[in-house]
Design a protein around this motif. Structure first.
Motif, short mmCIF file in Angstrom:
data_model
loop_
_atom_site.label_atom_id
_atom_site.label_comp_id
_atom_site.label_asym_id
_atom_site.label_seq_id
_atom_site.Cartn_x
_atom_site.Cartn_y
_atom_site.Cartn_z
N LEU A 126 -2.30 -17.40 2.45
CA LEU A 126 -3.74 -17.64 2.43
C LEU A 126 -4.14 -18.43 3.67
O LEU A 126 -3.29 -19.15 4.24
CB LEU A 126 -4.12 -18.42 1.17
N PRO A 127 -5.40 -18.36 4.09
CA PRO A 127 -5.83 -19.17 5.24
C PRO A 127 -5.59 -20.66 5.00
O PRO A 127 -5.83 -21.18 3.91
CB PRO A 127 -7.33 -18.86 5.35
N THR A 128 -5.11 -21.34 6.01
CA THR A 128 -4.83 -22.77 5.90
C THR A 128 -6.06 -23.54 5.45
O THR A 128 -5.96 -24.49 4.65
CB THR A 128 -4.34 -23.31 7.26
N ALA A 166 -8.15 -27.04 1.23
CA ALA A 166 -9.32 -27.44 0.43
C ALA A 166 -9.06 -27.35 -1.06
O ALA A 166 -9.77 -28.00 -1.85
CB ALA A 166 -10.52 -26.56 0.79
N THR A 167 -8.06 -26.58 -1.48
CA THR A 167 -7.87 -26.34 -2.92
C THR A 167 -6.55 -26.84 -3.48
O THR A 167 -6.38 -26.87 -4.70
CB THR A 167 -7.97 -24.83 -3.22
N PRO A 223 -19.20 -26.02 0.46
CA PRO A 223 -18.99 -25.00 1.49
C PRO A 223 -18.05 -25.47 2.61
O PRO A 223 -18.11 -26.62 3.02
CB PRO A 223 -20.38 -24.73 2.04
N LEU A 224 -17.21 -24.55 3.07
CA LEU A 224 -16.30 -24.79 4.18
C LEU A 224 -16.73 -23.91 5.35
O LEU A 224 -17.05 -22.73 5.15
CB LEU A 224 -14.86 -24.43 3.79
N ARG A 225 -16.72 -24.45 6.55
CA ARG A 225 -17.15 -23.69 7.72
C ARG A 225 -15.94 -23.10 8.44
O ARG A 225 -14.93 -23.79 8.66
CB ARG A 225 -17.94 -24.59 8.69
N SER A 226 -16.04 -21.83 8.77
CA SER A 226 -15.05 -21.15 9.61
C SER A 226 -15.81 -20.31 10.60
O SER A 226 -17.05 -20.17 10.50
CB SER A 226 -14.13 -20.27 8.76
#
Length: 441
Positions: A249-251, A256-257, A268-271
């Protein structure tokens, strides 16, 4: 090792007989090298031939498993140390008065024959054809039983698992940050940010993502939120990724989880793609039992062996029952009521619904290999000889108590491993070991 460690007197059987020709009781002449002493353990010798024979077995096992073969000089040292440790342990068994009589060895030999669907005479002929001396074979069995008995007395009987141990085990596993052992099932909402978006547009999209996160934390149906708001391909599946190893999964998502419990929401998480809102649907750490397990409902007929019924005769009787049932001449339930020497006999051999770990390993392994409606061949366990039939399987969610019971077993296994390692080191440290000429494999 060979498939000749039987579940008689606590030894586990591992399937079909597969004794390597290279482990036969070779003579010094056959080996091409005169035997000599490579070490003394409290004045008891370990010979070069012993190391050679054990080394060949270990190499064959590694080859069968398909794992990388260590350098031979490294393997030789490990094999020698293993023999020295075992020699020190069997000497301690003698000091404690632990013995293995001929009847126990014979029972183990019969168990191996039955597990490999051979009669005792057929087993001996098979061994002879493989060039394996029966006396050496029985001595190996005797040593296996002796080692197990001394370990049971000195280690197994002293290990206790308390509620505090269970709590510690759960905390340890939940706090484990090893990504290789962590699996996550995440649900995902992506609010995409177009390339070249103005600051005002970015702020607007962030507010939209924050609204999704707030609704999710308030208990809204996340799958519906994903279908309504997500720009990601998995929106049609309610945003679900499915269970995946954390390292796939993305780091950003894992960081975050990883500290959240099931049901937790992150974001919300920014990418570079935009703003993400994540919900932990399921989380599993290696070493922890699954909340949902496969349960099996099976029946069995048990014949207990002893002076009145030999193991070979029990196997033959159950093989006859199996043939009668398969041909429609007899009914499993009726035969169980009439012949089974177990508390389940009055219920036609019904063992009820059972989850993982409820039966001894050799029984559970054979049961798990059957499809509903199938019968096993006669199976030898520490309790006697069984004929097993699987009736049904189902997926069941464990209660908190059931999960703790499973964790108790896992915690005990861990404590046993730790205690066995300490005892092995202590036994070795108290033995006088003198190294002689290096082994020449």
């Amino acid at each position: 090792m060979w498939a000749c460690t039987a579940q008689a007197q606590g030894l586990r059987s591992t399937g079909q007989l597969n004794l390597p020709r290279s482990t036969a009781a070779a003579t010094p002449t056959q080996q091409g090298t005169a035997d000599f002493i490579v070490a003394l353990v409290n004045s008891e010798p370990v010979t070069n031939n012993e190391v050679r024979q054990r080394l060949l077995r270990v190499e064959q096992q590694i080859a069968q498993e398909g794992t990388a073969m260590p350098a031979r000089d490294v393997l030789v040292r490990e094999v020698l140390e293993q023999i020295i440790n075992e020699r020190a342990q069997t000497q301690q068994a003698s000091e404690l008065g632990i013995t293995v009589d001929e009847a126990a060895v014979t029972q183990a030999e019969q168990a191996i024959a039955a597990q490999n669907q051979l009669s005792p005479d057929e087993l001996r002929r098979r061994l002879a054809a493989e060039g394996i001396d029966i006396n050496r074979f029985r001595n190996n069995l005797r040593n296996q039983i002796l080692l197990q008995r001394v370990q049971e007395r000195q280690v197994d009987s002293r290990v206790r698992v308390t509620d505090a141990d269970i709590d510690d085990f759960i905390r340890e596993q939940r706090g484990n940050n090893d990504l290789a052992s962590l699996e996550l099932n995440l649900a995902h909402v992506l609010v995409a940010v177009p390339e070249g978006a103005t600051p005002e547009r970015i702020q607007e999209l962030q507010a939209r993502a924050q609204g999704v996160a707030d609704r999710a934390r308030a208990g809204a149906d996340f799958a519906q939120l994903a279908r309504e708001s997500s720009d990601a391909p998995e929106r049609a599946n309610g945003g679900l990724f499915g269970m995946r190893p954390a390292n796939r999964l993305p780091t950003l998502f894992v960081d975050a989880t990883r500290t959240l419990n099931a049901g937790g929401v992150a974001g919300p998480l920014r990418s570079p793609a935009g703003f993400h809102v994540l919900k932990v649907i399921e989380k599993k750490q290696a070493g922890m039992p699954d909340a949902v397990v496969t349960q099996t409902r099976a029946r069995h007929i048990l014949l207990r062996t002893g002076p009145q019924l030999s193991q070979a005769d029990a196997v033959a009787r159950l093989a006859g029952f199996r043939q009668q049932i398969a041909s429609g001449q007899a009914n499993f339930e009726a035969l169980a009521r009439e012949h089974s020497q177990d508390g389940s006999a009055s219920q036609g051999g019904d063992l009820g619904w059972a989850g993982p770990g409820m039966f001894v390993p050799e029984f559970e392994q054979a049961m798990n290999a059957l499809r509903p409606g199938e019968m096993s061949a006669p199976l030898v366990s520490r309790f006697g000889v069984h004929l097993i039939r699987v009736d049904e399987r189902r997926q069941a969610t464990l209660t908190q108590r059931e999960q703790r019971d499973m964790v108790r077993g896992l915690a005990r296994e861990k404590k046993l491993e730790d205690a066995l390692r300490v005892w092995t080191q202590d036994t070795r440290s108290r033995a006088y070991v003198e190294y002689r000429d290096p082994p020449q494999p």
